[in-house]
Write a protein that holds these residues in place. Structure first.
Motif, mmCIF file in Angstrom:
data_model
loop_
_atom_site.group_PDB
_atom_site.id
_atom_site.type_symbol
_atom_site.label_atom_id
_atom_site.label_comp_id
_atom_site.label_asym_id
_atom_site.label_seq_id
_atom_site.Cartn_x
_atom_site.Cartn_y
_atom_site.Cartn_z
ATOM 1 N N ASP A 67 0.815 -1.224 0.000
ATOM 2 C CA ASP A 67 0.000 0.000 0.000
ATOM 3 C C ASP A 67 0.844 1.267 0.000
ATOM 4 O OD1 ASP A 67 -2.505 -1.552 0.315
ATOM 5 O OD2 ASP A 67 -1.657 -1.994 2.283
ATOM 6 N N GLN A 158 -4.017 -14.474 9.461
ATOM 7 C CA GLN A 158 -4.803 -13.581 8.614
ATOM 8 C C GLN A 158 -5.551 -12.547 9.442
ATOM 9 O OE1 GLN A 158 -4.500 -13.450 5.337
ATOM 10 N NE2 GLN A 158 -5.820 -11.631 5.311
ATOM 11 N N ASP A 159 -6.108 -12.968 10.580
ATOM 12 C CA ASP A 159 -6.800 -12.016 11.455
ATOM 13 C C ASP A 159 -5.817 -10.994 12.033
ATOM 14 O OD1 ASP A 159 -9.273 -13.186 11.076
ATOM 15 O OD2 ASP A 159 -9.091 -14.509 12.812
ATOM 16 N N TYR A 161 -2.988 -10.078 10.667
ATOM 17 C CA TYR A 161 -2.603 -9.218 9.542
ATOM 18 C C TYR A 161 -3.631 -8.100 9.339
ATOM 19 C CZ TYR A 161 -2.212 -7.757 4.659
ATOM 20 O OH TYR A 161 -2.136 -6.999 3.506
ATOM 21 N N GLU A 162 -4.900 -8.434 9.376
ATOM 22 C CA GLU A 162 -5.939 -7.424 9.169
ATOM 23 C C GLU A 162 -5.963 -6.412 10.309
ATOM 24 O OE1 GLU A 162 -7.554 -6.924 6.488
ATOM 25 O OE2 GLU A 162 -7.031 -8.780 5.421
ATOM 26 N N LEU A 163 -5.786 -6.875 11.544
ATOM 27 C CA LEU A 163 -5.699 -5.945 12.676
ATOM 28 C C LEU A 163 -4.529 -4.993 12.500
ATOM 29 C CD1 LEU A 163 -6.355 -8.198 15.817
ATOM 30 C CD2 LEU A 163 -7.784 -6.301 15.025
ATOM 31 N N ASP A 164 -3.381 -5.547 12.118
ATOM 32 C CA ASP A 164 -2.182 -4.735 11.944
ATOM 33 C C ASP A 164 -2.358 -3.742 10.802
ATOM 34 O OD1 ASP A 164 0.852 -4.626 12.750
ATOM 35 O OD2 ASP A 164 0.825 -4.593 10.552
ATOM 36 N N LYS A 165 -2.979 -4.166 9.725
ATOM 37 C CA LYS A 165 -3.190 -3.286 8.574
ATOM 38 C C LYS A 165 -4.042 -2.080 8.961
ATOM 39 C CE LYS A 165 -4.679 -3.332 3.736
ATOM 40 N NZ LYS A 165 -5.170 -4.170 2.618
ATOM 41 N N GLY A 166 -5.082 -2.308 9.736
ATOM 42 C CA GLY A 166 -5.906 -1.200 10.193
ATOM 43 C C GLY A 166 -5.147 -0.251 11.111
ATOM 44 N N GLY A 171 -0.589 -2.832 4.648
ATOM 45 C CA GLY A 171 -0.319 -4.238 4.912
ATOM 46 C C GLY A 171 1.165 -4.484 5.123
ATOM 47 N N GLU A 173 2.596 -7.954 5.483
ATOM 48 C CA GLU A 173 2.595 -9.409 5.573
ATOM 49 C C GLU A 173 3.984 -9.982 5.777
ATOM 50 O OE1 GLU A 173 1.090 -13.406 3.155
ATOM 51 O OE2 GLU A 173 0.716 -11.399 2.334
#
Length: 289
Positions: A67, A158-159, A161-166, A171, A173
């Motif tokens: 991103d 995956q969960d 990763y999504e928490l961290d991305k927010g 992202g 990964e």
């Protein structure tokens, strides 16, 4: 600035350079160790200058994320070789290694701030560095009966990763996988329905146990993660907290942490950091932003 010396050679560091990078870090009072540098190399690039003998005299690292975000750190120049513009040239190499539309961030030292400002970086926020001797730590119990702290397993990634991305606004990964592998302990907080409400890692360095990243839905969950990740450790704890977490920082001070510095976060190629959801309570390390 001193005259540039032609026998300074820029190169990209490899595993065989790790002992010298550790020594360079130590020469300026920083505590990078082999595991930390291996993590940096696994997800980013470390540029360096060497003299004719092959000795590393300066370094700078860049970690690209998804991103259109990247982080610069480990900008070090050996005291004997300051004044030649080595830090400037290596920082420029880091910037030039990513596209012009990538937001480049760094956490500036007091000495480095004027250099970064000349290169076009602008301050946008800050982080607050806290330290605590484990024997001074007095955390109050925080988990509620609706939450449990359990180890972070592969199927949780995956969960997480999504928490961290927010929390970061981008992202990460490859970085997350490497950091979890490096971590002394990696945990998640699960709600009563089994959903993940936060995650935390700790990494033991030669001086401190680094608490971070800490990502949580609220202050209480963040405090629970700090409590869990400090258990059984007898040395010095460190956490670097983003600027907007004022209540959490009050909690840390009440628990025995001392704020020792507040370095600025500076960025290039943008006027602001990617949008974040205010769930980041502790960064991984200043090199990773």
């Amino acid at each position: 600035m001193k005259n540039y010396q032609a026998n300074f050679q820029m190169s990209i560091c490899s595993n065989e350079d790790i002992p010298q990078l550790v020594a360079l870090s130590s020469s300026v009072g920083w505590d990078y160790d082999e595991r930390e540098i291996k993590t940096v190399m696994s997800v980013g690039t470390i540029y360096c200058y060497k003299v004719e003998s092959g000795t590393i005299i300066s370094s700078a690292a860049i970690t690209p994320y998804e991103d259109k975000l990247a982080s610069i750190g480990m900008v070090i120049v050996h005291e004997q070789y300051r004044g030649y513009g080595l830090g400037k040239t290596l920082t420029e190499a880091c910037v030039q290694s990513v596209a012009d539309d990538v937001t480049v961030m760094l956490i500036a030292t007091e000495d480095g701030y004027p250099l970064y400002e000349k290169l076009g970086f602008q301050p946008v926020t800050s982080v607050h560095k806290f330290l605590c001797e484990r024997n001074r730590l007095h955390l109050t119990p925080t988990p509620s009966y609706e939450e449990s702290i359990v180890p972070l397993y592969d199927h949780d990634f995956q969960d997480v990763y999504e928490l961290d991305k927010g929390a970061i606004g981008a992202g990460r990964e490859a970085f997350l996988k490497a950091r979890i592998h490096q971590a002394t302990e990696a945990v998640v907080v699960r709600g009563v329905e089994g959903n993940i409400l936060g995650y935390g890692l700790c990494v033991d360095g030669p001086v401190n146990r680094i608490l971070g990243p800490i990502v949580a839905m609220n202050d209480q969950i963040a405090a629970s993660l700090i409590q869990q990740l400090s258990l059984g450790y007898e040395g010095k704890l460190r956490i670097d907290v983003p600027d907007r977490q004022a209540e959490f920082m009050k909690y840390l001070e009440q628990a025995g942490f001392d704020k020792v510095s507040q370095p600025p976060v500076m960025i290039l190629h943008s006027s602001e950091l990617p949008r974040r959801n205010q769930t980041l309570f502790g960064i991984a390390a200043q090199i990773f932003g």
